[in-house]
Design a protein around this motif. Structure first.
Motif, PDB file in Angstrom:
ATOM      1  N   ILE A   7       0.854  -1.182   0.000  1.00  0.00           N
ATOM      2  CA  ILE A   7       0.000   0.000   0.000  1.00  0.00           C
ATOM      3  C   ILE A   7       0.897   1.242   0.000  1.00  0.00           C
ATOM      4  O   ILE A   7       2.114   1.147   0.219  1.00  0.00           O
ATOM      5  CB  ILE A   7      -0.956   0.064   1.210  1.00  0.00           C
ATOM      6  CG1 ILE A   7      -0.151   0.143   2.518  1.00  0.00           C
ATOM      7  CG2 ILE A   7      -1.915  -1.098   1.212  1.00  0.00           C
ATOM      8  CD1 ILE A   7      -1.014   0.429   3.735  1.00  0.00           C
ATOM      9  N   SER A   8       0.288   2.389  -0.209  1.00  0.00           N
ATOM     10  CA  SER A   8       1.016   3.649  -0.145  1.00  0.00           C
ATOM     11  C   SER A   8       0.162   4.658   0.598  1.00  0.00           C
ATOM     12  O   SER A   8      -0.862   5.121   0.078  1.00  0.00           O
ATOM     13  CB  SER A   8       1.341   4.166  -1.550  1.00  0.00           C
ATOM     14  OG  SER A   8       1.950   5.444  -1.473  1.00  0.00           O
ATOM     15  N   ARG A   9       0.580   5.001   1.810  1.00  0.00           N
ATOM     16  CA  ARG A   9      -0.195   5.965   2.587  1.00  0.00           C
ATOM     17  C   ARG A   9      -0.079   7.365   2.007  1.00  0.00           C
ATOM     18  O   ARG A   9      -0.896   8.236   2.288  1.00  0.00           O
ATOM     19  CB  ARG A   9       0.261   5.954   4.042  1.00  0.00           C
ATOM     20  CG  ARG A   9      -0.086   4.643   4.760  1.00  0.00           C
ATOM     21  CD  ARG A   9      -0.164   4.831   6.247  1.00  0.00           C
ATOM     22  NE  ARG A   9      -1.308   5.658   6.622  1.00  0.00           N
ATOM     23  CZ  ARG A   9      -1.554   6.049   7.872  1.00  0.00           C
ATOM     24  NH1 ARG A   9      -0.727   5.717   8.837  1.00  0.00           N
ATOM     25  NH2 ARG A   9      -2.596   6.792   8.153  1.00  0.00           N
ATOM     26  N   LYS A  10       0.974   7.600   1.216  1.00  0.00           N
ATOM     27  CA  LYS A  10       1.087   8.909   0.580  1.00  0.00           C
ATOM     28  C   LYS A  10      -0.092   9.158  -0.362  1.00  0.00           C
ATOM     29  O   LYS A  10      -0.479  10.282  -0.616  1.00  0.00           O
ATOM     30  CB  LYS A  10       2.400   9.013  -0.208  1.00  0.00           C
ATOM     31  CG  LYS A  10       3.635   9.193   0.695  1.00  0.00           C
ATOM     32  CD  LYS A  10       4.869   9.414  -0.154  1.00  0.00           C
ATOM     33  CE  LYS A  10       6.091   9.672   0.725  1.00  0.00           C
ATOM     34  NZ  LYS A  10       7.320   9.896  -0.086  1.00  0.00           N
ATOM     35  N   LYS A  11      -0.616   8.056  -0.896  1.00  0.00           N
ATOM     36  CA  LYS A  11      -1.766   8.167  -1.788  1.00  0.00           C
ATOM     37  C   LYS A  11      -3.083   8.102  -1.016  1.00  0.00           C
ATOM     38  O   LYS A  11      -4.155   8.008  -1.599  1.00  0.00           O
ATOM     39  CB  LYS A  11      -1.723   7.055  -2.837  1.00  0.00           C
ATOM     40  CG  LYS A  11      -0.497   7.129  -3.744  1.00  0.00           C
ATOM     41  CD  LYS A  11      -0.496   5.992  -4.754  1.00  0.00           C
ATOM     42  CE  LYS A  11       0.729   6.069  -5.664  1.00  0.00           C
ATOM     43  NZ  LYS A  11       0.763   4.958  -6.643  1.00  0.00           N
ATOM     44  N   GLY A  12      -2.962   8.095   0.312  1.00  0.00           N
ATOM     45  CA  GLY A  12      -4.154   8.127   1.145  1.00  0.00           C
ATOM     46  C   GLY A  12      -4.829   6.795   1.336  1.00  0.00           C
ATOM     47  O   GLY A  12      -5.990   6.733   1.744  1.00  0.00           O
ATOM     48  N   GLN A  33      -8.092  -4.226  -1.221  1.00  0.00           N
ATOM     49  CA  GLN A  33      -9.269  -4.865  -1.793  1.00  0.00           C
ATOM     50  C   GLN A  33      -9.067  -6.387  -1.791  1.00  0.00           C
ATOM     51  O   GLN A  33      -8.198  -6.904  -2.500  1.00  0.00           O
ATOM     52  CB  GLN A  33      -9.495  -4.368  -3.221  1.00  0.00           C
ATOM     53  CG  GLN A  33      -9.931  -2.924  -3.335  1.00  0.00           C
ATOM     54  CD  GLN A  33     -11.297  -2.682  -2.740  1.00  0.00           C
ATOM     55  OE1 GLN A  33     -11.462  -1.777  -1.941  1.00  0.00           O
ATOM     56  NE2 GLN A  33     -12.268  -3.488  -3.139  1.00  0.00           N
ATOM     57  N   CYS A  34      -9.849  -7.065  -1.010  1.00  0.00           N
ATOM     58  CA  CYS A  34      -9.739  -8.525  -0.887  1.00  0.00           C
ATOM     59  C   CYS A  34     -10.814  -9.217  -1.710  1.00  0.00           C
ATOM     60  O   CYS A  34     -11.981  -8.791  -1.707  1.00  0.00           O
ATOM     61  CB  CYS A  34      -9.884  -8.950   0.572  1.00  0.00           C
ATOM     62  SG  CYS A  34      -8.458  -8.544   1.585  1.00  0.00           S
ATOM     63  N   VAL A  52     -13.805  -6.482  -1.684  1.00  0.00           N
ATOM     64  CA  VAL A  52     -14.243  -5.583  -0.624  1.00  0.00           C
ATOM     65  C   VAL A  52     -13.005  -5.033   0.074  1.00  0.00           C
ATOM     66  O   VAL A  52     -11.977  -5.713   0.189  1.00  0.00           O
ATOM     67  CB  VAL A  52     -15.158  -6.314   0.388  1.00  0.00           C
ATOM     68  CG1 VAL A  52     -14.407  -7.435   1.090  1.00  0.00           C
ATOM     69  CG2 VAL A  52     -15.746  -5.343   1.411  1.00  0.00           C
ATOM     70  N   ALA A  53     -13.079  -3.786   0.533  1.00  0.00           N
ATOM     71  CA  ALA A  53     -11.930  -3.136   1.167  1.00  0.00           C
ATOM     72  C   ALA A  53     -11.777  -3.585   2.610  1.00  0.00           C
ATOM     73  O   ALA A  53     -12.744  -3.584   3.375  1.00  0.00           O
ATOM     74  CB  ALA A  53     -12.085  -1.619   1.097  1.00  0.00           C
TER      75      ALA A  53
END
Length: 612
Positions: free
Chosen positions: A74-79, A84-85, A134-135
């Motif tokens: 993931i990238s937290r910079k992109k918020g 998604q599973c 789903v997230a």
């Protein structure tokens, strides 16, 4: 002429996600603490659903169990702090035996986030799913940053919770079912021992007399807890030869006419070791025939010694006393305050709310979210599992359980709530003692929340300690006495804390360097009007004992509160007990169990208590 076939294709390329996920896995492996984490994680593997397993060990490298892991980027910079599973991954997590941990690695910040894919997370995801994926969100508190080891503790707790569900479901019930099955087989393979020589039969009868006396009178509480519906313990002889006797012990139910002394039928094969591994009887014993005939009473005490001590070390027994009731319940509430929605710093708690969560919300939630085999009616729920949930998950999950209750839902299973730290039977027992009352009111404060961690003992607040210790020692003697009288009435003289004319002076010692401990002075005093335990700050001008004047250990005769006295002994006591789930029970076990062990050892050596 056959034509040679040529394949004009190139090897299949790696998936586009291979490089970033490979980097994420390598970064994660660098963040995990190798002292506690043994990883078996593969990059670019084709095994669906998981990327590998992680085994957790303790500080001594003893394995605690395994979890399966799925690692994403993931990238937290992109918020984004979600992943998604797919539905098939959720299904795998729901049906798998091992816990599944979903880990998301943020390469930019070099931090990983994780979530336990347990039934609450899966249920929430399924309720939100509108397509194939789903997230799944990762809680801010669940981080792996290369510094904090909190994730190790939480993963260990998750493993223990899963193990409890799989292996320890209603253990006592399964043991008793095994015993009942064995008792049926006993009648087929054994017969009444009517052919034994009279001398040997007398020794066996003496042995059984003593064994059943121990369990029916001296340690009745142990028998009632382990074999609540059984009358006596019988003996089934496997081998009776000139130099040895091998036998098993089995319980006999009330209203059962089965004889107490049996022997293996002639020509019948019997695998004693296999039956023992199956928990089909209480104990398997081999003794020399000479010792058994010479000292059947000593053998009886010897056989129950370790079982009684083990039971008492693992079980806190009920005490009819409000102080210990509140201490135990407040410790329980503070441990699981997030589950009940309580503030751990409050001095009062709603009994109705506590009982509603324990007796209604948890059973209903569990009953609605469990996949049990056909025919199963009894299931268990471990409250420690819910402790790991965040407030939002608890609110959402228990909110749905409440909605089901409001609509008349009746659980199809009988749900028993367990705890890895507290005896739930004792919790229910003490709660029942407050029937008719609305709130629990705190007597005193104890534990890590009040004083801090063990290694920061120099920072413990002296005023708080003094206040808590004064209350504690003011109650301890009468609670200990009730414990013995309630649970071991036949041994109250053997187990009494203090003899006639004996008192304890407990001093709280605290030095300038931060060191803190207790000193317990056992004294013989020629006065009858003193409390049995006197507590004081050693630095107080009113302290009953001046430590600076006790350097001569050969002469401890003194005047104590204007009366002749003698100091019999002094022992230091750590303050660790204040951080136990129940300080009072901790010290009761410490003092009472030592006296019980000493009593049993005396009986083993003395042998015959009946004068046969």
């Amino acid at each position: 002429m056959s034509k040679e076939r040529k394949f004009a294709i190139t090897p299949a390329p790696y998936a586009a996600s291979t490089v970033p996920e490979s980097k994420s896995i390598h970064l994660l492996l660098g963040l995990l603490e190798e002292r506690y984490i043994k990883s078996d994680i593969k990059t670019s593997d084709k095994v669906p659903n998981i990327d590998g397993t992680i085994e957790i060990t303790d500080a001594k490298q003893v394995p605690q169990g395994k979890v399966e892991v799925q690692i994403k980027t993931i990238s937290r910079k992109k918020g984004t702090q979600t992943h998604q599973c797919h539905g098939d991954f959720l299904a795998y997590c729901k049906l798998g035996i091992l816990p599944v941990i979903l880990i998301a690695v943020d390469a930019e910040s070099k931090i990983a986030y994780w979530v336990n894919m347990d039934e609450s997370v899966i249920e929430d995801a399924e309720s939100r799913a509108v397509g194939e994926t789903v997230a799944i969100s990762f809680p801010d508190a669940n981080i792996i940053d290369g510094n904090s080891l909190e994730y190790v503790e939480k993963w260990t707790a998750i493993i223990q919770g899963r193990r409890e569900k799989v292996y320890h479901y209603d253990l006592l019930k399964s043991q008793l079912e095994s015993v009942d099955k064995f008792l049926v087989e006993l009648s087929e393979k054994f017969e009444p021992a009517v052919t034994l020589p009279p001398y040997d039969l007398i020794s066996i009868q003496k042995f059984l007399d003593c064994l059943n006396y121990i369990l029916d009178y001296e340690f009745k509480i142990v028998k009632e807890s382990i074999y609540p519906n059984y009358w006596k313990i019988g003996i089934a002889i496997i081998k009776y030869e000139s130099d040895a006797i091998n036998f098993i012990l089995y319980p006999v139910k009330y209203a059962d006419s089965k004889p107490l002394i049996m022997k293996l039928k002639k020509g019948v094969e019997y695998d004693m070791h296999q039956e023992f591994e199956n928990d089909n009887f209480i104990m398997m014993v081999g003794r020399s025939r000479a010792k058994f005939n010479r000292d059947p009473m000593g053998v009886a005490y010897e056989l129950v010694d370790s079982e009684i001590v083990k039971f008492l070390k693992k079980n806190d027994l009920p005490i009819e006393d409000e102080f210990i009731s509140l201490e135990y319940l407040f410790g329980f509430i503070e441990r699981y305050h997030s589950v009940f929605g309580f503030d751990p710093d409050d001095d009062t708690y709603s009994i109705e709310k506590l009982q509603h969560v324990l007796y209604n919300l948890i059973p209903v939630y569990k009953s609605r979210n469990v996949s049990a085999a056909p025919g199963v009616t009894d299931i268990s729920a471990t409250i420690d599992d819910y402790e790991l949930w965040g407030p939002h998950v608890i609110s959402s999950s228990f909110g749905k359980a409440q909605e089901a209750i409001d609509h008349g839902y009746i659980p199809q299973y009988k749900v028993t709530v367990h705890s890895r730290h507290y005896n739930m039977k004792l919790v229910r027992y003490y709660l029942d003692g407050f029937i008719g009352k609305k709130v629990l009111k705190r007597k005193y404060r104890f534990g890590i929340r009040q004083f801090g961690e063990l290694h920061n003992r120099q920072n413990w607040n002296n005023n708080s300690l003094l206040e808590s210790l004064a209350v504690f020692w003011g109650e301890f003697y009468q609670i200990y006495t009730k414990y013995v009288e309630n649970n071991f009435p036949c041994l109250k003289d053997e187990l009494r804390l203090l003899k006639e004319g004996q008192i304890w002076v407990v001093l709280y010692v605290h030095l300038d360097n931060g060191a803190k401990w207790l000193e317990i002075y056992s004294m013989q005093v020629n006065r009858t009007d003193l409390p049995k335990i006197i507590f004081s700050d050693f630095a107080s001008p009113d302290a009953p004992i001046d430590r600076s004047k006790l350097s001569n250990h050969d002469n401890w005769d003194c005047m104590f509160l204007n009366a002749p006295a003698r100091i019999k002994s002094v022992k230091a006591c750590s303050l660790d007990f204040l951080l136990d789930v129940s300080p009072t029970y901790y010290l009761i076990r410490s003092f009472a169990n030592k006296k019980i062990e000493a009593y049993l050892n005396r009986r083993i050596k003395a042998g015959d208590p009946f004068g046969y």
